[in-house]
Design a protein around this motif. Structure first.
Motif: not given
Length: 537
Positions: A317-330, A355-368
């Motif tokens: 996360n962000p995912h390679n190869p799809t480029g998805r940025v996982y949301r907080r709820e995910e 991460v591109y402007p306008g996309a969901a922000p990157h969230i380190p999973i360990a920060s949850l």
């Protein structure tokens, strides 16, 4: 700064009033723009220049910092931090005293340090009357420093002939008639702060053994960066260094699981995830992403079912190869599953800065939460965002002392040594190269939009979801029914080398991955070749 050297043959002049009026503020200036900051009656002005008209002069130029009277434009001090022949000017009573910088160090570092120590006395000696307080001068120096360190960038100025002289895999793997848009390297020159730091090391012969595992600023720099960019507070003492993210994946899987035990991956996935499990004899437990009309999504119900079969979850996360940025709820759902089933999460977050402007922000999973942090090993590096993968330096953060202790139980020499150049380049990137990163991200975003629009309009049978991060486009070729398979078709028919989707798992059989981190001209040529091959079928 000792010894006066002869004049280099040009006189000290302030920028014209038009140039000064057009100078940008430090907060908005792109790399290389003239920048002016006022400190009381003093103006600090930065410009990047090449004293001379030939190509050699342009290559050996660099930034100039001028300190002048804000009202009259009278120049008191000038620092020419050139790549060759760096020197500084003090101008008392119309005399132009020129002093060479000390050899073996960066002229920008020397300039800032000298102004902090001697700025007031030098200004007084030059004849300035209203000298700013030390705190005001410090504020101005901090404001102009990013502009001083980051020169002009022109990402369009990619020279294919130069690229083909590089020793890296991207441009050497295929014949010269092939345009390579495959492995995840950028074709751009590195940021000025990185280039200057490596040049200083080269000039000083600074390629001995690095200090690691002795003191290094990188753990503290990484912690500061995570707090500033993602709001994630971590302890520098929980950070270890390694040569690359893939090496850390191998070590973590080796240390925290046994042969035959299950490790969850979410295919299609970065090929080293799959190769790690095959090499170490772990059982791959697949939790495939779902493709929907909105793009690729996690299958959380399937993950809950698969969690019972595994010891580790390899997350990208962000995912390679799809480029998805996982949301907080995910991510929270993943964290809850990991805690419930006592999974170790190994989170590859190497693309977090892309991460591109306008996309969901990157969230380190360990920060949850502390609970998921205690079960998480986070991997990161400057290599992708700053284009320095060949310099081999990455960081590993552990959410608990127990995880760190077990990881480091593998002896240091089995974990490998570190590159002195990689340590220096990473420090320069994280300290000083954010303006370059902002500029390259804007260019990549434009390339992404162009490539996705081209796929939709000119490549019939292909589909592309615009990646939210990374400079990689995951192209769905199933409707085109390309024979014998998409990678081979485009390689043989268009002489464009993409990444073979099959390497990302069976889910990628009819996909290819396209790297758009190149000049617009090269990207256009490659896409036009692909379109021509499709039309000629």
């Amino acid at each position: 700064m000792r010894g006066v050297c002869p004049s280099p043959g040009y006189t000290a002049r302030m920028p014209s009033s038009r140039q000064t009026a057009a100078a940008a503020s430090p907060a908005t200036a792109p790399p290389g723009s003239p920048v002016c900051v006022q400190a009381g009656a003093l103006r600090l002005a930065v410009e990047h220049r090449a004293p001379g008209a030939d190509a050699f002069a342009a290559a050996t130029g660099g930034p100039t910092l001028r300190l002048c009277d804000a009202a009259t434009g009278r120049e008191w001090l000038r620092f020419d931090c050139f790549a060759r022949g760096a020197h500084w000017h003090l101008d008392p009573e119309g005399r132009d005293e020129i002093t060479a910088f000390a050899r073996g160090g960066d002229a920008i570092d020397q300039t800032l340090a000298a102004l902090r120590e001697h700025g007031a006395s030098w200004l007084e000696r030059a004849g300035a009357k209203d000298i700013p307080a030390a705190s005001e001068l410090e504020r101005a120096l901090l404001a102009v420093e990013p502009a001083l360190r980051n020169g002009p960038v022109n990402f369009d100025a990619v020279d294919e002939a130069v690229l083909r002289q590089r020793s890296g895999d991207k441009w050497r793997h295929y014949p010269d008639d092939v345009l390579p848009l495959w492995v995840a390297d950028m074709d751009f020159e590195v940021a000025d702060p990185i280039r200057r730091r490596l040049q200083c090391a080269l000039d000083a012969g600074d390629f001995g053994y690095p200090t690691h595992p002795g003191p290094t600023p990188l753990p503290a720099l990484f912690a500061e960066r995570m707090q500033r960019r993602f709001g994630w507070r971590i302890e520098p003492g929980r950070v270890e260094l390694t040569s690359e993210v893939v090496q850390a994946i191998y070590i973590a899987v080796q240390q925290f699981s046994k042969p035959g035990e299950g490790v969850i991956v979410q295919r299609p996935i970065y090929p080293p995830f799959i190769e790690t499990l095959e090499t170490l004899g772990r059982r791959l437990v697949n939790n495939p992403l779902k493709q929907t009309e909105r793009g690729f999504e996690l299958d959380l119900d399937d993950l809950r079912a698969r969690a019972r079969e595994a010891r580790i979850l390899l997350l990208c996360n962000p995912h390679n190869p799809t480029g998805r940025v996982y949301r907080r709820e995910e991510l929270q759902a993943i964290a809850d599953i990991a805690v419930e089933h006592e999974l170790l999460v190994i989170s590859d977050e190497i693309h977090a800065d892309l991460v591109y402007p306008g996309a969901a922000p990157h969230i380190p999973i360990a920060s949850l939460s502390p609970a998921v942090a205690a079960r998480t090993i986070t991997l990161n590096s400057a290599s992708k965002a700053f284009n320095i993968a060949g310099l081999r330096c990455a960081v590993v953060h552990f959410g608990s002392e127990a995880l760190q202790r077990e990881f480091c139980a593998l002896p240091q020499h089995l974990r490998g040594g570190l590159s002195a150049s990689g340590l220096l380049a990473t420090e320069a990137a994280w300290r000083f190269a954010s303006p370059w990163l902002d500029a390259v991200l804007a260019y990549l975003r434009a390339n992404r939009d162009y490539a996705c629009d081209f796929v939709r309009s000119e490549l019939p049978g292909l589909r592309c979801f615009a990646p939210e991060a990374t400079y990689l486009a995951w192209l769905d070729c199933r409707e085109a029914a390309l024979e014998p398979y998409p990678w081979r078709f485009f390689f043989e028919r268009s002489r464009v080398a993409l990444s073979n989707g099959r390497l990302f798992g069976p889910e990628g059989d009819d996909f290819v991955r396209l790297n758009f981190a190149t000049s617009r001209a090269l990207l256009e040529r490659a896409l036009e070749r692909m379109a021509k091959a499709l039309r000629a079928r």
